[in-house]
Design a protein around this motif. Structure first.
Motif, short mmCIF file in Angstrom:
data_model
loop_
_atom_site.label_atom_id
_atom_site.label_comp_id
_atom_site.label_asym_id
_atom_site.label_seq_id
_atom_site.Cartn_x
_atom_site.Cartn_y
_atom_site.Cartn_z
N ARG A 178 51.69 33.30 53.68
CA ARG A 178 51.44 34.66 54.19
C ARG A 178 51.16 34.34 55.73
O ARG A 178 50.06 33.74 55.92
CB ARG A 178 50.63 35.53 53.68
N GLU A 188 49.20 35.82 57.84
CA GLU A 188 47.87 36.58 58.27
C GLU A 188 47.26 35.94 59.35
O GLU A 188 47.35 34.70 59.73
CB GLU A 188 47.23 36.70 56.88
N ARG A 243 41.03 33.74 53.91
CA ARG A 243 42.13 34.07 54.05
C ARG A 243 42.96 33.05 54.95
O ARG A 243 42.71 32.68 56.04
CB ARG A 243 42.16 35.37 55.03
MG MG Z 1 46.50 40.73 51.65
#
Ligand code: MG
Ligand code: ATP
Length: 428
Positions: A116, A118, A124
Motif C-alpha cells: 500500500r 501509504e 505503517r
Molecule cells: Mg489503512
C-alpha cells in the motif's frame, strides 16, 4: 578510472528482514501455524499480483486503499495489474475460480506481503506482512466466535494477551446500513461546519467512514452521532447477541465500539479489531469481519464469509517489548578445522553427523583461520559445543569435543563415539 556507482537502496517503506531478525519472524509464524492447525484451518497460497479490477470491485472505489494506496501498473500487454493491498479479494477470487465454495465450507489462511502506498511511519509500511484467515459457507455467529477465539488463543500463546483488547461491533445488513446512512448523513449535515475535507468528500460516497475519523476536532461531534447498533433489525441483533453470549461464556472480554466500521465497503454484521495502546497511533494488530455480500459482488452465488488479517510487523513490535521471543541459536555445534587433512576429513565427518542426528544444527567452519579465530566464530554462532579437528586428530581418527557454555573438560573421542555422544546430548 571507472566512476564508482552509487549504492542502491530499498524502496521507501519497504524493508529487508535481516538474518538477525528472521528468527523472530519464524518464531511468530510457527506459533501462528500451530494455532491455525489446532482449529483445522488450511493454507492457501495466492498470487501477489491480481487484475486491478478485482480490487476495485471488491474493496470499493471510495476507500483509502483504492483511492490512493494501490500500486497499479500496466503490464506489457497493457493490462492493468495491482500489487495486492490485502488478501481477502484474491482469496475469494481463487475460491470462486476453483469451485471451492460449491456445497462446502472452507477454513483457510494465507500469509505474505501486501503493498500500500501509504505514508511510511512506525507500524505503517508500503510492503508489510499479513497473516489472514478467511472462512466461507458458514452464516455464523458460531464461526464469528471461533475466529475471535483463535486470535485470542494466539495472543495468549505469544504472551501478549494482556497488551491487547478486543473491540466488536455489528454493521447489520446492507438494508439496515442504507437506512442508517440516511440518518447519519442528516446528522452530519446539521454539523457540516465541523467536517474536514476528507469527511466532506465521504459525506455522499461513504459516510460511515466518517465515524472512523481520527481528527481531534471532530471527536466531540462524532461521539454524539447516531449509533448503527440501535438501528439494527431483529436478525442482526440476535446474531450479535449470540456472538456476545458465546464470548461471555468462554470468558473473552470485549468492548463494544459503536464507531468501528472498518475501512472497506464489503463488511456487514460482525466486525472486530484487536487493539493495543502500546504502539502509538498504529494500534490495531488484527482486524476483520463478516463480508457475505462480497461473494455475489464478485460473481459467486449468495454465500457467507468472515475473516480477518493481522499485521505481522505490529505484532512483532509488541513482542519486542516482552522477553517472550524464545530465539534459537544458529548452531548447536560448530566444527573447527585446522590443516588440510582436517579440512577434508571434517567435511565428511559433518555429513555423517547430519545423517546420524537429523535436526542437529551443525555449522562447519569454511574459510580457514587459526584455532583462535575459529573459536571466536564458534562462540558467536551460539553453539553449545565445538568439535575440534586438527591434522593430529585426523591421523588418529578422533575429534575433540569442547563445551562452549559450561565448565566441562574437553574430551577426545573416536568418530563413532563422537556421533553417539552428540546424539545422546541432542535427544536429551
Ligand atoms: Mg489503512
Ligand atoms: P489502519 O487503520 O491501521 O490503516 P487498515 O484498516 O487499513 O488499518 P486492514 O486493511 O484491516 O488495515 O489490515 C489488517 C491489519 O494489517 C491492520 O490491522 C494492521 O495490523 C495491518 N496493516 C494494515 N496496513 C498496514 C501497513 N501499511 N503497514 C503495516 N501494517 C499494516
Amino acid at each position: 578510472m571507472a566512476k564508482q556507482q552509487q549504492a542502491l537502496q530499498a524502496i521507501r517503506g519497504m524493508h529487508d528482514i535481516l538474518p538477525e531478525h528472521s528468527p523472530r519472524w519464524q518464531w511468530l509464524e510457527a506459533k501462528a501455524k500451530q494455532v491455525l492447525s489446532a482449529y483445522g484451518y488450511q493454507e492457501i497460497r495466492l498470487p501477489i499480483v491480481e487484475k486491478t479490477e478485482l480490487f476495485k470491485r471488491s474493496i470499493g472505489e471510495v476507500t483509502d486503499i483504492v483511492e490512493k494506496e494501490m500500486y497499479t501498473f500496466d503490464d506489457r500487454n497493457g493490462d492493468s495489474l495491482t500489487l495486492r493491498p490485502e488478501g481477502t479479494a484474491g482469496c475469494l477470487r481463487a475460491c470462486l475460480e476453483h469451485g471451492l465454495l460449491h456445497n462446502q465450507s472452507q477454513r483457510l489462511w494465507y500469509y505474505g506481503p501486501m503493498f500500500r502506498h501509504e505514508r511510511p511511519q512506525k507500524g505503517r509500511y508500503r510492503q508489510f506482512y499479513q497473516l489472514g484467515v478467511e472462512t466461507y459457507g458458514m452464516p455464523g455467529p458460531d464461526i464469528d466466535a471461533e475466529i475471535i477465539l483463535l486470535t485470542d488463543r494466539l495472543w495468549k500463546n505469544l504472551g501478549i494477551r494482556n497488551k491487547v483488547e478486543l473491540q466488536i461491533n455489528s454493521l447489520g445488513t446492507s438494508a439496515e446500513r442504507a437506512s442508517y446512512r440516511d440518518i447519519l448523513v442528516t446528522y452530519f449535515k446539521q454539523h457540516i461546519e465541523l467536517l474536514d475535507e476528507d469527511s466532506l468528500r465521504r459525506l455522499e460516497s461513504n459516510p460511515l467512514r466518517i465515524l472512523d475519523s481520527k481528527n481531534p476536532a471532530m471527536q466531540a461531534m462524532l461521539a454524539q452521532a447516531p449509533v448503527l447498533l440501535t438501528h439494527l433489525g431483529e436478525e442482526s441483533l440476535a446474531h450479535f447477541n449470540t456472538l456476545k453470549a458465546t464470548l461471555d461464556a468462554i470468558g473473552i472480554g470485549y468492548q463494544i465500539n459503536t464507531r468501528l466500521v472498518r475501512g472497506l465497503d464489503y463488511y456487514g454484521k460482525t466486525v472486530f479489531e484487536w487493539v493495543t495502546d502500546e504502539l502509538g497511533a498504529q494500534g490495531t494488530i488484527c482486524a476483520g469481519g463478516r463480508y457475505d455480500g462480497l461473494i455475489e459482488q464478485l460473481g459467486g452465488k449468495a454465500n457467507h464469509a468472515i475473516g480477518f488479517a493481522m499485521g505481522m510487523e505490529r505484532i512483532l513490535a509488541l513482542l519486542e517489548q516482552t522477553d517472550n521471543l524464545a530465539l534459537e541459536a544458529v548452531a548447536d555445534v560448530y566444527m573447527i578445522r585446522v590443516g588440510a587433512a582436517a579440512e577434508a576429513a571434517g567435511m565428511q565427518l559433518a555429513e555423517r553427523i547430519r545423517d546420524h542426528i537429523p535436526g542437529l544444527k551443525l555449522v562447519v567452519n569454511c574459510d580457514g583461520g587459526s584455532f583462535k579465530s575459529q573459536f571466536k566464530k564458534a562462540d558467536k554462532s551460539g553453539a553449545s559445543y565445538a568439535i575440534i579437528l586438527g591434522d593430529d586428530e585426523v591421523a588418529q581418527q578422533v575429534a575433540a569435543l569442547k563445551s562452549l557454555r559450561i565448565e566441562q573438560e574437553q574430551t577426545t573421542l573416536p568418530f563413532a563415539d563422537l556421533l553417539n555422544t552428540l546424539h545422546h546430548w541432542h535427544t536429551n
